[in-house]
Design an enzyme around this catalytic site. Structure first.
Site, PDB file in Angstrom:
ATOM      1  N   LYS A  64      -7.789  -8.726  12.281  1.00  0.00           N
ATOM      2  CA  LYS A  64      -6.329  -8.765  12.203  1.00  0.00           C
ATOM      3  C   LYS A  64      -5.757  -8.093  13.458  1.00  0.00           C
ATOM      4  O   LYS A  64      -5.960  -6.904  13.685  1.00  0.00           O
ATOM      5  CB  LYS A  64      -5.826  -8.029  10.954  1.00  0.00           C
ATOM      6  CG  LYS A  64      -4.308  -7.868  10.948  1.00  0.00           C
ATOM      7  CD  LYS A  64      -3.773  -7.150   9.724  1.00  0.00           C
ATOM      8  CE  LYS A  64      -2.344  -6.710   9.973  1.00  0.00           C
ATOM      9  NZ  LYS A  64      -1.731  -6.058   8.800  1.00  0.00           N
ATOM     10  N   GLY A 124       6.028  -6.124   4.250  1.00  0.00           N
ATOM     11  CA  GLY A 124       7.364  -6.179   3.672  1.00  0.00           C
ATOM     12  C   GLY A 124       7.427  -6.520   2.199  1.00  0.00           C
ATOM     13  O   GLY A 124       8.484  -6.405   1.582  1.00  0.00           O
ATOM     14  N   ASN A 180      -0.204  -3.915   1.460  1.00  0.00           N
ATOM     15  CA  ASN A 180      -0.876  -2.631   1.254  1.00  0.00           C
ATOM     16  C   ASN A 180       0.022  -1.679   0.466  1.00  0.00           C
ATOM     17  O   ASN A 180      -0.245  -1.332  -0.678  1.00  0.00           O
ATOM     18  CB  ASN A 180      -1.262  -2.026   2.612  1.00  0.00           C
ATOM     19  CG  ASN A 180      -2.164  -0.798   2.511  1.00  0.00           C
ATOM     20  OD1 ASN A 180      -2.939  -0.521   3.410  1.00  0.00           O
ATOM     21  ND2 ASN A 180      -2.123  -0.038   1.420  1.00  0.00           N
ATOM     22  N   THR A 181       1.156  -1.308   1.091  1.00  0.00           N
ATOM     23  CA  THR A 181       1.996  -0.270   0.498  1.00  0.00           C
ATOM     24  C   THR A 181       2.541  -0.649  -0.875  1.00  0.00           C
ATOM     25  O   THR A 181       2.662   0.213  -1.756  1.00  0.00           O
ATOM     26  CB  THR A 181       3.171   0.050   1.454  1.00  0.00           C
ATOM     27  OG1 THR A 181       2.659   0.207   2.772  1.00  0.00           O
ATOM     28  CG2 THR A 181       3.875   1.323   1.047  1.00  0.00           C
TER      29      THR A 181
END
Lengths: 266, 67
Positions: free
Chosen positions: A107, A195, A216-217
């Site tokens: 990535k 996002g 992820n978050t």
């Protein structure tokens, strides 16, 4: 194709097939055990990792991330998080390839500044060219600009990954129109990367025709990461099925009854 | 003793050390890591044969959680 065949169609990236269309990061968790449990709940097969200097003398005998998430069980996708130049990004991914025994799927993200984490596209393009020429299969984080996405595709990237909104912001898809153009025009997989805030954001991305979603978050910083991982798995699957099913046409000004208009008692 | 920079910090190691012997002292054996010596990656197959010299700049990286 009938419904089961449509649903079973795998995500193909860099010549390899995946059942799951949810890719997840491994950052921001409480510990490695929670990371592993959340990833298992998400069903993700491709997981991102960062490459960092080892703390000399400070972590002897400590378990490492890849002991919890072995490359034999997952496709490890090393990232270039924190890199601000093409040079640093290429250097990081060459180290990652050595670390992962020649693994070439990566990535690429080159960031413009630490405040917005917006992609630096000129540097991203330079790095993408160099990495593709060096044999890497590049999944590239980019702005939601259809022209940039097309250029990255022409360079030979394995997938384009426009942001939905800023990394870690949880703001969802802020420009669905641009994203739709990218999806319509692309001949490589399109992933929304960055996002996503909650399950409906992931479902919307998939309903629009994204090939997969990377986050992820949204999982790691949910109050209950395991439950959110499970929710995201379902959202991605539901969104994919809705996309394949083809939504009904929107009728903005005209209602349409679902029940018969004949035979009413009055 | 030889003085070199490991991950940007000065470190003293015995003369005659190679990358493999240094890794052993860092307790990294059996873990996944990658080594860069003066800007060039040293492949695993070359660790034992790569002797370290005074003033070398070494990077030792691992995979950590990230998105």
């Amino acid at each position: 194709m009938n419904a089961p065949e449509l649903i079973a169609e795998p995500l193909v990236i860099g010549g390899r097939s995946y059942r799951s269309r949810l890719l997840v990061g491994t950052g921001k968790y409480r510990d490695f055990a929670e990371t592993r449990a959340a990833i298992d709940a998400s069903g993700a097969e491709i997981i991102t990792v960062a490459i960092r200097r080892v703390n000399i003398g400070q972590n002897a005998g400590e378990p490492s991330l890849l002991e919890y998430l072995p490359p034999s069980q997952f496709t490890i996708l090393p990232n270039t998080a924190g890199c601000h130049t093409a040079k640093d990004a290429v250097r990081t991914l060459r180290l990652a390839r050595e670390l992962l025994d020649g693994h070439s799927l990566v990535k690429l993200e080159v960031l413009a500044n630490d405040e917005t984490l917006f992609p630096n596209m000129p540097e991203t393009l330079v790095a993408a060219k160099e990495l593709v020429a060096d044999g890497f299969q590049v999944m590239v984080y980019c702005t939601d600009d259809p022209v940039q996405a097309r250029v990255l595709e022409e360079i030979g990237c394995a997938a384009v990954m426009p942001l939905a909104s800023l990394i870690g912001s949880g703001m969802g898809i802020l420009n669905p129109w641009n994203l739709e153009i990218i999806i319509d025009r692309a001949t490589v997989p399109v992933l929304v990367d960055a996002g996503i805030g909650t399950a409906s954001d992931a479902a919307v991305a998939m309903e629009m025709g994204c090939d997969a979603v990377l986050m992820n978050t949204a999982i790691a910083k949910a109050k209950n990461p395991l439950l959110m991982a499970s929710a995201m798995k379902k959202a991605v699957e539901a969104g994919r099925e809705a996309f394949l099913a083809g939504r009904m046409p929107k009728k903005i000004y005209q209602g349409s009854p679902s029940s018969p208009t004949e035979g009413k008692i009055s | 003793m030889l003085e070199l920079q490991i991950n940007g910090r000065p470190q003293q190691i015995p003369p005659g050390s190679n990358v493999a012997s240094l890794i052993a002292t860092l307790h990294l054996e059996g873990r996944r890591y990658a080594i860069e010596l003066n800007g060039e990656i040293v492949p695993k197959s070359r660790h034992a044969a790569t002797t370290l010299n005074h003033g070398d700049q070494l990077e030792v990286v691992i995979a950590v959680g990230g998105g």
